[in-house]
Write a protein that holds these residues in place. Structure first.
Motif, short mmCIF file in Angstrom:
data_model
loop_
_atom_site.label_atom_id
_atom_site.label_comp_id
_atom_site.label_asym_id
_atom_site.label_seq_id
_atom_site.Cartn_x
_atom_site.Cartn_y
_atom_site.Cartn_z
N VAL A 1 0.94 12.02 -9.88
CA VAL A 1 0.35 13.45 -9.16
C VAL A 1 1.26 14.62 -9.93
CG1 VAL A 1 -0.51 15.36 -7.81
CG2 VAL A 1 -2.18 12.87 -7.61
N LEU A 2 2.49 14.77 -9.42
CA LEU A 2 3.69 15.28 -9.68
C LEU A 2 3.79 15.44 -10.70
CD1 LEU A 2 5.39 15.05 -5.93
CD2 LEU A 2 3.81 16.91 -7.03
N ALA A 3 3.98 14.47 -12.00
CA ALA A 3 3.65 14.43 -12.96
C ALA A 3 5.54 13.76 -13.34
CB ALA A 3 4.34 15.72 -13.43
N ARG A 4 5.87 12.61 -12.76
CA ARG A 4 7.24 11.60 -12.60
C ARG A 4 7.12 11.27 -12.95
NH1 ARG A 4 7.98 13.06 -5.85
NH2 ARG A 4 8.94 14.74 -5.84
N PRO A 5 7.66 10.79 -13.87
CA PRO A 5 7.65 9.64 -14.81
C PRO A 5 7.72 7.94 -13.85
CG PRO A 5 9.77 10.76 -15.56
CD PRO A 5 9.24 11.20 -13.58
N GLY A 6 6.88 7.23 -14.58
CA GLY A 6 6.29 5.80 -14.59
C GLY A 6 5.39 6.33 -12.89
N GLY A 7 5.64 6.84 -12.55
CA GLY A 7 3.95 7.15 -11.49
C GLY A 7 3.13 6.06 -11.10
N ALA A 8 2.21 6.02 -12.06
CA ALA A 8 1.31 5.49 -12.34
C ALA A 8 1.07 4.37 -13.02
CB ALA A 8 -0.04 6.27 -13.28
N PRO B 1 0.32 -0.93 0.51
CA PRO B 1 -0.02 0.31 0.30
C PRO B 1 0.58 1.40 0.08
CG PRO B 1 -0.81 -1.39 1.54
CD PRO B 1 0.37 -2.17 1.55
N ALA B 2 2.02 1.39 1.11
CA ALA B 2 2.73 2.37 0.59
C ALA B 2 3.34 2.57 -0.95
CB ALA B 2 3.85 2.14 1.37
N GLY B 3 3.85 1.18 -0.85
CA GLY B 3 4.36 1.70 -2.75
C GLY B 3 2.80 2.27 -3.76
N VAL B 4 2.14 1.84 -3.74
CA VAL B 4 0.80 1.73 -4.55
C VAL B 4 0.95 4.23 -4.50
CG1 VAL B 4 -1.84 2.51 -5.33
CG2 VAL B 4 -0.25 0.14 -4.63
N ALA B 5 0.47 4.01 -2.82
CA ALA B 5 0.29 5.60 -2.53
C ALA B 5 2.22 6.71 -2.86
CB ALA B 5 0.65 5.87 -0.92
N ARG B 6 3.16 5.38 -2.94
CA ARG B 6 3.67 6.82 -3.02
C ARG B 6 4.05 6.90 -5.02
NH1 ARG B 6 7.28 4.11 0.18
NH2 ARG B 6 7.62 2.26 -1.79
N GLY B 7 3.77 5.68 -5.94
CA GLY B 7 2.77 5.60 -7.30
C GLY B 7 2.01 6.95 -7.90
#
Length: 329
Positions: free
Chosen positions: A280-287, A269-275
Motif C-alpha cells: 500500500v505504501l508502494a515499498r518494493p516487494g511488499g506484495a 499472519p504478521a508477515g503477510v500484514a507487513r507485506g
C-alpha cells in the motif's frame, strides 16, 4: 566446571564447494577459543576425500574422514560424532564461515550441566549481493538461516538448527544419533528437520535437558543464486512439509508441530500484514513477500499431507542408531 573441549564437524559432499569448504575450516582455525579438532566428513565422494586429505595432510588439527554410513547428512554427522574426541560436538555447514567468537559463546553455556545443546544465529550471504525484494525474512529457514520469529538473545528452545549448533556428547549417549531417512540424503529434494527430531527425542530421554539458542554465536551462510528464485522456495517449503510429517510420525504431532503452530498462527499472519502494508505504501516487494508467505504455507501443508499419507502406508522409513566410538571427557 571447566570449559569443555569442542570438536567441530563439517560435512561435505561436492567439489563445487571447494573454496567454501576451505573458508569454513579457516574460520574454525581462527576462533578466539580454539577447537580441539575439526573433522571433515566426506559423503561418498572419493575424489573430494582424496583432495581434502592432500590439502590437510600436514594439519594436526584437521582430520578428513569418509562417511561410514549411508549417503546423507545425518549419517555424515553420526560419523563425525563417533570419531570426535571433544566433550561437545559443534556442527558448521560446509558453505558457511563462523565469526571469531562462535565457539566461545557456545562454550560459555555449557557451564550449566543441564544444557545439552546450544545453537546460534545464521545470517545469509546472498549471491546477488542483497536479499531478493520478494523473499520474506520469515522464511529464511528455506536457505538455512535464522528466520524472523525466532526469539532473540540467549533463550531456551525446543530445537536448535543443525547448520549452526552444538551438542554435549552425553546427549548422543542418551538419545542416539541423527536419524537416517530424515533430512538430506543426496536426493535432489531438499529435505530437512533431522535436528528437530533429534532434539525432541533428546528431551524425552532427558526431561531435565535444556536446549538454548545464543544469537551471539554467529555464522554467515552462503546462498547461491539458484536458491534466490521462487522455484527453489516452493520446492524447499514442500520438502519441509514432507519432513515435518516424518518428525510427527517419529515423536508425535504434539511435540513435532508445537513450535510450528505458533509460527503459523502468529508470525506468518504478521508477515503477510507487513507485506500488504508495504504494498500500500508502494515499498518494493511488499506484495511479493505477502504472496510468498501464503504460497509457502500452502506448499508446506501440501507436503505434510503427502508425507503423512506415505508414512501411514509405510512408504518412508528412517532409523536411529546408537553412536559408537568417541573419547570425550
Amino acid at each position: 566446571m571447566s570449559s569443555p573441549d569442542i570438536s567441530v564437524v563439517i560435512c561435505v559432499y561436492t567439489e563445487d564447494r571447494w573454496e567454501d569448504i576451505l573458508a569454513a575450516v579457516a574460520s574454525v582455525r581462527a576462533q578466539s577459543r580454539p577447537a580441539l579438532e575439526t573433522l571433515l566428513v566426506v559423503d561418498h565422494n572419493q575424489a573430494l576425500l582424496d583432495r581434502l586429505a592432500g590439502e590437510y595432510k600436514e594439519a594436526e588439527d584437521v582430520r578428513v574422514l569418509a562417511n561410514a554410513g549411508p549417503r546423507g547428512l545425518s549419517a555424515g554427522r553420526n560419523t563425525g560424532i563417533a570419531a570426535s574426541r571433544g566433550d561437545v560436538i559443534a556442527f558448521l555447514d560446509d558453505d558457511a564461515v563462523a565469526e571469531r567468537d562462535w565457539l566461545r559463546h557456545f562454550a560459555s553455556s555449557y557451564a550449566d550441566p543441564r544444557v545439552m545443546a546450544v545453537g546460534g544465529r545464521t545470517e545469509p550471504i546472498w549471491a546477488s549481493g542483497r536479499r531478493p525484494a520478494w523473499f520474506p525474512a520469515e522464511f529464511d529457514w528455506v536457505v538455512g538461516c535464522t528466520y524472523r520469529g525466532l526469539p532473540r538473545g540467549l533463550v531456551q528452545v525446543r530445537n536448535v538448527l543443525g547448520g549452526n549448533a552444538s551438542f554435549r556428547r552425553s546427549a548422543f549417549d542418551a538419545a542416539g544419533g541423527f536419524a537416517t531417512g530424515i533430512g538430506r540424503d543426496g536426493d535432489k529434494r531438499p529435505l530437512g528437520c533431522e535436528e528437530t527430531e533429534l532434539c525432541i527425542r533428546l528431551t524425552r530421554a532427558l526431561p531435565e535437558a535444556v536446549l538454548l539458542i545464543d544469537d551471539r554465536a554467529v555464522i554467515h551462510h552462503r546462498v547461491p543464486k539458484a536458491r534466490e528464485h521462487f522455484r527453489y522456495f516452493r520446492t524447499r517449503t514442500y520438502a519441509e512439509g514432507l519432513s515435518k510429517a516424518l518428525v510427527a510420525r517419529s515423536v508425535g504431532a504434539d511435540k513435532g508441530l508445537e513450535s510450528e503452530r505458533r509460527y503459523t498462527t502468529r508470525v506468518l499472519p504478521a508477515g503477510v500484514a507487513r507485506g500488504l502494508r508495504d504494498a500500500v505504501l508502494a515499498r518494493p516487494g511488499g506484495a511479493g513477500r505477502a504472496g510468498a508467505i501464503v504460497a509457502g504455507v500452502f506448499a508446506a501443508a501440501g507436503g505434510y499431507v503427502v508425507g503423512s499419507v506415505r508414512a501411514r502406508r509405510g512408504g518412508t522409513t528412517f532409523s536411529v542408531a546408537p553412536i559408537e566410538g568417541g573419547s570425550g571427557g
